[in-house]
Design a protein around this motif. Structure first.
Motif, PDB file in Angstrom:
ATOM      1  N   SER A  71     -44.356  62.014 105.157  1.00  0.00           N
ATOM      2  CA  SER A  71     -45.403  63.024 105.207  1.00  0.00           C
ATOM      3  C   SER A  71     -44.783  64.372 105.566  1.00  0.00           C
ATOM      4  O   SER A  71     -44.151  64.520 106.611  1.00  0.00           O
ATOM      5  CB  SER A  71     -46.446  62.642 106.248  1.00  0.00           C
ATOM      6  N   PHE A  72     -44.989  65.339 104.694  1.00  0.00           N
ATOM      7  CA  PHE A  72     -44.437  66.672 104.898  1.00  0.00           C
ATOM      8  C   PHE A  72     -44.979  67.292 106.189  1.00  0.00           C
ATOM      9  O   PHE A  72     -44.226  67.817 107.011  1.00  0.00           O
ATOM     10  CB  PHE A  72     -44.822  67.530 103.686  1.00  0.00           C
ATOM     11  N   TYR A 134     -38.063  74.924 108.553  1.00  0.00           N
ATOM     12  CA  TYR A 134     -36.961  75.181 107.618  1.00  0.00           C
ATOM     13  C   TYR A 134     -36.230  73.871 107.298  1.00  0.00           C
ATOM     14  O   TYR A 134     -35.963  73.554 106.134  1.00  0.00           O
ATOM     15  CB  TYR A 134     -36.002  76.211 108.228  1.00  0.00           C
ATOM     16  N   VAL A 135     -35.946  73.093 108.343  1.00  0.00           N
ATOM     17  CA  VAL A 135     -35.300  71.784 108.144  1.00  0.00           C
ATOM     18  C   VAL A 135     -36.203  70.885 107.296  1.00  0.00           C
ATOM     19  O   VAL A 135     -35.737  70.202 106.379  1.00  0.00           O
ATOM     20  CB  VAL A 135     -34.981  71.121 109.508  1.00  0.00           C
ATOM     21  N   TRP A 139     -35.156  68.940 103.951  1.00  0.00           N
ATOM     22  CA  TRP A 139     -34.850  67.519 104.089  1.00  0.00           C
ATOM     23  C   TRP A 139     -35.886  66.594 103.465  1.00  0.00           C
ATOM     24  O   TRP A 139     -35.528  65.624 102.807  1.00  0.00           O
ATOM     25  CB  TRP A 139     -34.662  67.162 105.576  1.00  0.00           C
ATOM     26  N   VAL A 140     -37.172  66.849 103.648  1.00  0.00           N
ATOM     27  CA  VAL A 140     -38.206  65.933 103.156  1.00  0.00           C
ATOM     28  C   VAL A 140     -38.190  65.789 101.634  1.00  0.00           C
ATOM     29  O   VAL A 140     -38.206  64.665 101.128  1.00  0.00           O
ATOM     30  CB  VAL A 140     -39.602  66.329 103.691  1.00  0.00           C
ATOM     31  N   PRO A 141     -38.143  66.880 100.861  1.00  0.00           N
ATOM     32  CA  PRO A 141     -38.086  66.681  99.407  1.00  0.00           C
ATOM     33  C   PRO A 141     -36.830  65.931  98.958  1.00  0.00           C
ATOM     34  O   PRO A 141     -36.893  65.103  98.047  1.00  0.00           O
ATOM     35  CB  PRO A 141     -38.092  68.102  98.839  1.00  0.00           C
ATOM     36  N   ILE A 142     -35.704  66.198  99.603  1.00  0.00           N
ATOM     37  CA  ILE A 142     -34.470  65.486  99.245  1.00  0.00           C
ATOM     38  C   ILE A 142     -34.624  63.997  99.545  1.00  0.00           C
ATOM     39  O   ILE A 142     -34.305  63.144  98.720  1.00  0.00           O
ATOM     40  CB  ILE A 142     -33.251  66.080  99.979  1.00  0.00           C
ATOM     41  N   SER A 148     -37.122  57.628  96.043  1.00  0.00           N
ATOM     42  CA  SER A 148     -37.810  57.181  94.832  1.00  0.00           C
ATOM     43  C   SER A 148     -36.811  56.710  93.771  1.00  0.00           C
ATOM     44  O   SER A 148     -37.133  55.827  92.980  1.00  0.00           O
ATOM     45  CB  SER A 148     -38.682  58.305  94.270  1.00  0.00           C
ATOM     46  N   LYS A 149     -35.623  57.269  93.754  1.00  0.00           N
ATOM     47  CA  LYS A 149     -34.623  56.878  92.758  1.00  0.00           C
ATOM     48  C   LYS A 149     -33.884  55.605  93.150  1.00  0.00           C
ATOM     49  O   LYS A 149     -33.319  54.932  92.308  1.00  0.00           O
ATOM     50  CB  LYS A 149     -33.604  57.996  92.538  1.00  0.00           C
TER      51      LYS A 149
END
Length: 151
Positions: A71-72, A134-135, A139-142, A148-149
């Motif tokens: 969760s973002f 900022y972190v 970090w969350v999208p990465i 998911s991959k």
């Protein structure tokens, strides 16, 4: 189909996959979480194939299809709170032990920060909180992409 409630079992059930009649839970197999398959005879052939025939995914297949995304909002607030509270602890430490003070580092990392002023303290607290976001933005999208991959 499987019975999900352990306490409600009909007197006899005809297995939809192989036609075996099962009476009073005899021949039923508990797969955990209250999920039962009707006939052990049908299970002996191939569990995954049987599960597909009666339109229930096997537990292993469900786990493979599940993806966990962070969760973002929750991660952002948690990280920001951690960094802001660390800032407060460091300011207290600097005031208690001035010979080991780290405020010179805060002067470099936090634009506009002034040592031993209320304005500087609250500005440093706000900037520390923003560093947490900022972190999070990086970090969350990465993490969510890589996770998911990897499934």
């Amino acid at each position: 189909m499987g019975i999900r409630n352990k306490s409600v079992v009909p007197a006899s059930i005809k297995d939809p996959a192989c036609g075996t009649t099962v009476k009073n839970k005899k021949g039923m197999t508990n797969l955990g979480n209250g999920i039962y398959f009707y006939s052990k005879k049908c299970l002996n052939n191939n569990l995954d194939e049987y599960a597909k025939k009666i339109d229930i995914l096997s537990l292993a297949e469900k786990e493979r299809k599940m993806t966990h995304k962070i969760s973002f909002k929750a991660f952002g607030h948690a990280t920001s709170f951690l960094i802001a509270s660390t800032f407060v602890v460091c300011v207290i430490f600097d005031l208690m032990f001035p010979e080991y003070a780290m405020y010179s580092l805060w002067l470099k990392l936090l634009p506009g920060f002034e040592w031993i002023t209320w304005k500087g303290f609250f500005l440093g607290l706000l900037e520390s909180y923003l560093y947490g976001w900022y972190v999070t933005l990086i970090w969350v999208p990465i993490y969510n992409y890589v996770n998911s991959k990897s499934k």
